[in-house]
Design a protein around this motif. Structure first.
Motif: not given
Length: 218
Positions: A95, A98, A102, A109, A112, A204
């Motif tokens: 996370e 992610r 971004n 995204l 996940y 993702y």
């Protein structure tokens, strides 16, 4: 059975080691030593302690087109969820990644999903794409390896192909190594190995939900 939960210090994984410029330009990146080996070992030990009932035969396709075909794919999988502490540690790590992707690449995204994968000796996964353009919300694939002391002679390489079918990379599944690539661009396969091989494969995704169903059947 009691399974020791790995307490992953989030500072132990190295988003700074990811070349986001290369990911943007080439569509894939390979990151050795993404996670400190002591944490890789804890995840590896966790995977090995799981029982046969914790795994399922991996399949191909999604939703009503899902099927198992051991001529194509022979690994066993376990989907990760945040209710299991060892799995939550990994999900928290991804996370954070992610959010970093971004920030760096503005990919939007949304979430996940991932699973542990166990390839027994001799198991393989033939050439395939993880997503087809316009038919899935899977955007970015991640593969993270847990295998200590893996050697060239052990096999089990991830082979990534270019648009003309040429081999771009043969990735040895060494502990701590992370591979990230565009899900709908790169055909890839897993070669048969000589040892039990463990990895965590994830995707993702964009939010293309319909009536609250994420990634609905097309």
């Amino acid at each position: 059975m009691t399974i020791t939960a790995p307490e992953i210090d989030q500072s132990a994984f190295k988003t700074s080691a990811i070349d986001f410029d290369q990911l943007a330009a080439s569509g894939y990146v390979i990151v050795p030593n993404f996670l400190a080996l002591e944490y890789c070992q804890q995840l590896f030990d966790y995977a090995q302690q799981l029982t046969a009932a914790d795994w399922q035969q991996a399949g191909i396709g999604r939703a009503d087109q899902y099927t198992t075909n051991t001529a194509v794919r022979q690994d066993k999988i376990r989907w990760l969820n945040a209710q299991a502490t060892p799995e939550k540690a990994y999900l928290d790590m991804m996370e954070n990644l992610r959010l970093q992707v971004n920030r760096e690449l503005f990919m939007g995204l949304f979430d996940y999903e991932c699973h542990l994968a166990h390839y027994p000796p001799g198991a393989f996964y033939r050439k395939h794409l993880d997503a087809f353009k316009g038919r899935s919300n899977r955007i970015l694939t991640t593969v993270f390896y847990l295998n200590p002391d893996w050697q060239d002679t052990d096999g089990g390489q991830l082979v990534i192909y270019g648009e003309r079918g040429e081999v771009l990379e043969q990735v040895l599944p060494e502990a701590g190594k992370l591979v990230v690539f565009l899900s709908d661009v790169f055909v890839h396969e897993v070669l048969a190995g000589q040892r039990d091989r463990f990895s965590i494969t994830g995707w993702y995704r964009h939010n293309t939900s319909v009536n609250g169903v994420v990634d609905p059947t097309r």
